[in-house]
Design an enzyme around this catalytic site. Structure first.
Site, short mmCIF file in Angstrom:
data_model
loop_
_atom_site.label_atom_id
_atom_site.label_comp_id
_atom_site.label_asym_id
_atom_site.label_seq_id
_atom_site.Cartn_x
_atom_site.Cartn_y
_atom_site.Cartn_z
CD GLU A 133 -3.09 -1.29 1.92
OE1 GLU A 133 -2.89 -0.76 3.24
OE2 GLU A 133 -3.97 -1.80 1.92
CD GLU A 183 -3.86 -6.19 2.39
OE1 GLU A 183 -4.67 -5.73 2.96
OE2 GLU A 183 -2.55 -6.10 2.54
C1 BG6 Z 1 -4.81 -3.46 4.76
C2 BG6 Z 1 -3.27 -3.67 5.20
O1 BG6 Z 1 -4.61 -1.67 4.50
O2 BG6 Z 1 -5.78 -3.47 5.50
C3 BG6 Z 1 -3.25 -4.64 6.22
O3 BG6 Z 1 -2.49 -3.76 4.19
C4 BG6 Z 1 -4.47 -4.77 7.14
O4 BG6 Z 1 -2.25 -4.69 6.83
C5 BG6 Z 1 -5.74 -4.68 6.37
O5 BG6 Z 1 -4.49 -5.60 8.08
C6 BG6 Z 1 -7.16 -4.62 7.22
O6 BG6 Z 1 -6.97 -3.60 8.12
P1 BG6 Z 1 -7.19 -3.71 9.56
O7 BG6 Z 1 -7.08 -2.45 10.26
O8 BG6 Z 1 -8.47 -4.45 9.82
O9 BG6 Z 1 -6.36 -4.88 10.15
#
Ligand code: BG6
Length: 487
Positions: A175, A386
């Protein structure tokens, strides 16, 4: 049509959120090791040294460091074709500026990749997922210093050489566009940047207290672009078959109303958050709209030198990878109802439902994004690296976990990807976020769970780390078996 043959189905993890073992086998402190957990009542806090008797979620995380064999075997049971994970920079170069790499750290990832390959799981490796060695933050203000480019290039070259026969897919920075935001947590995680003033603090402080300096931030981001391009150049020298990608957070933005002012504000948000970094990494040059943004905001961009321009041009990426969780709206009306979200919040969309953390659920936004990327960067392979649903899970008396809400989320997003494939989008893989419960990056919570696999670990530090399968485990297995036809 549906998903192509050899589609890379799998899951995605980050070292700092799953491994634990924060000080084992010679590892140095990485940024998240100094960040305390938090929730709505206690905001996230950082301190430059470890505070005794406080709970640091990343220190043990879910103990993947010692349980990777069991976990990878569970992923193999679901039929994973790929596993995205990150190498923790601080395991390889504990201080970041060390002369020699730490052999024990290198050996750990050899074992992890071998375990994946044993089950024909393709590793997709993020070289930096918010895991800059803390020493580089303290001594050099992270990527604000050009020297950090050299440390990064040395680190990635070490990884490329060591794992060149085990890993084909590499992502240079997780990111990278977190650096455009101006949120201190995102700047620290994404760029390793903290102001001199904040670095002098001797007491713990919350992220809201830290200072943003937009010009420093864009210098640091520029240095990351150069570092990423140099990594691509180096990687291809070492193995021409490497597929090296960017990694951007992609949030779909909609104008809140048809007021032209909302449309223009939305356009700026979309270009500066979603497109800017990727345009630099895909096209090898700063887009004109970014330079105009710098001029409007009095940011002196003389840091873009002729020499750097050449590097950016030579180091363009081979594939575009991105995270997608939510969409948000943009409004110029200060009174509009707001909602949170992944990295950044926005105006609430009356047509969408949201998770318990206020993240709006929008599979159509993913379909829209895939089609947009496909026409913006024709022929470039795309990967969703993701996507997932953070929720509170209930363990029934018999140990089962009925996470239909998570299955619904995946079903609708996978359906949107399938339709995009039908539209001719060149999508080559999908790694869902957190296939096993891990520490949340945003809140530090373990209570917010993403996994198909439950981990008995809690925010008060209790739990025996045992793993169990949720209903979604069996659902995802069927989805992969049928190449996304049975969902
Ligand atoms: C993304 C990141 O922005 O979101 C991850 O790359 C992160 O590292 C994921 O875990 C989900 O966000 P969160 O805050 O729910 O863990």
């Amino acid at each position: 049509m549906g998903f192509p043959k050899n589609f890379l189905w799998g899951g995605a993890l980050a070292s700092n959120q799953c491994e634990g073992a924060y000080d084992e086998d010679g590892k140095g402190l990485s940024v998240p090791d100094l960040v305390l957990g938090g929730d709505v009542n206690t905001p996230r806090t950082i301190c430059s040294y470890i505070l005794e008797d406080r709970f640091y979620p990343s220190h043990q995380a879910v103990d993947f460091y010692h349980r990777y064999k069991e976990d990878i075997q569970l992923f193999a049971q679901m039929g994973f074709k790929a596993l995205r994970l990150s190498i923790n920079w601080g395991r390889i170069f504990p201080k970041g500026d060390d002369d020699k790499p730490n052999e024990k750290g290198l050996a750990f990832y050899d074992k992890v990749f071998d375990e994946c390959l044993k089950y024909n799981i393709e590793p997709i490796v993020t070289l930096c997922h918010y895991e800059m060695p803390w020493n580089l933050v303290k001594k050099y203000q992270g990527f604000y210093s050009r020297q950090t480019i050299d440390f990064y290039v040395k680190y990635v070259t070490t990884c490329f050489e060591r794992y060149k026969d085990k890993v084909k897919y590499w992502l240079t920075f997780n990111e990278i566009n977190a650096g455009t935001m101006g949120e201190p947590l995102a700047s620290l995680y994404g760029l390793g940047y903290m102001s001199q003033e904040d670095l002098q603090r001797t007491k713990p402080c919350t992220f809201d207290e830290l200072k943003d300096n937009p010009e420093h931030r864009y210098i640091a981001l520029h240095n990351e672009f150069v570092a990423s391009a140099l990594a691509v150049i180096k990687g291809h020298e070492i193995n021409l078959n490497f597929m090296i990608g960017n990694m951007s957070s992609h949030l779909t933005w909609y104008p809140h109303t048809c007021n032209p002012k909302d449309i223009l504000a939305c356009q700026e948000k979309d270009t500066m958050f979603n497109d800017f970094c990727a345009d630099v990494q895909v096209r090898g040059e700063y887009p004109e709209y970014a330079l105009a943004y710098f001029r409007k905001n009095n940011i002196d961009y003389s840091f873009i030198t002729e020499e750097d321009k050449k590097i950016l041009k030579e180091g363009i990426i081979d594939m575009y990878t991105f995270s997608y969780y939510i969409s948000n709206c943009v409004s110029v009306d200060p009174k509009v109802e707001k909602i949170g979200g992944n990295l950044v919040g926005g105006a609430k969309n009356p047509y969408l439902k949201a998770s318990e953390w206020g993240w709006q659920i929008d599979p159509d936004g993913l379909g829209f994004t895939l089609n947009k990327l496909s026409s913006r960067y024709p022929n470039l392979p795309l990967m969703v690296v993701e996507n997932g649903f953070g929720a509170v899970d209930k363990v029934e008396e018999d140990g089962s976990i009925h996470d239909d809400y998570r299955i619904d989320y995946f079903r609708s997003h996978i359906q949107a990807m399938k339709e995009a494939c039908d539209d001719g989008v060149n999508l080559i893989g999908y790694t869902s976020w957190g296939p096993i419960d891990i520490v949340s990056a945003g809140t530090g919570q373990l209570y917010k769970r993403y996994g198909f696999i439950y981990v008995d670990r809690h925010d008060d530090g209790t739990g025996d780390f045992s793993r169990s399968k949720k209903d979604s485990f069996y659902w995802y297995k069927k989805c992969i078996e049928s190449n996304g036809e049975i969902i």
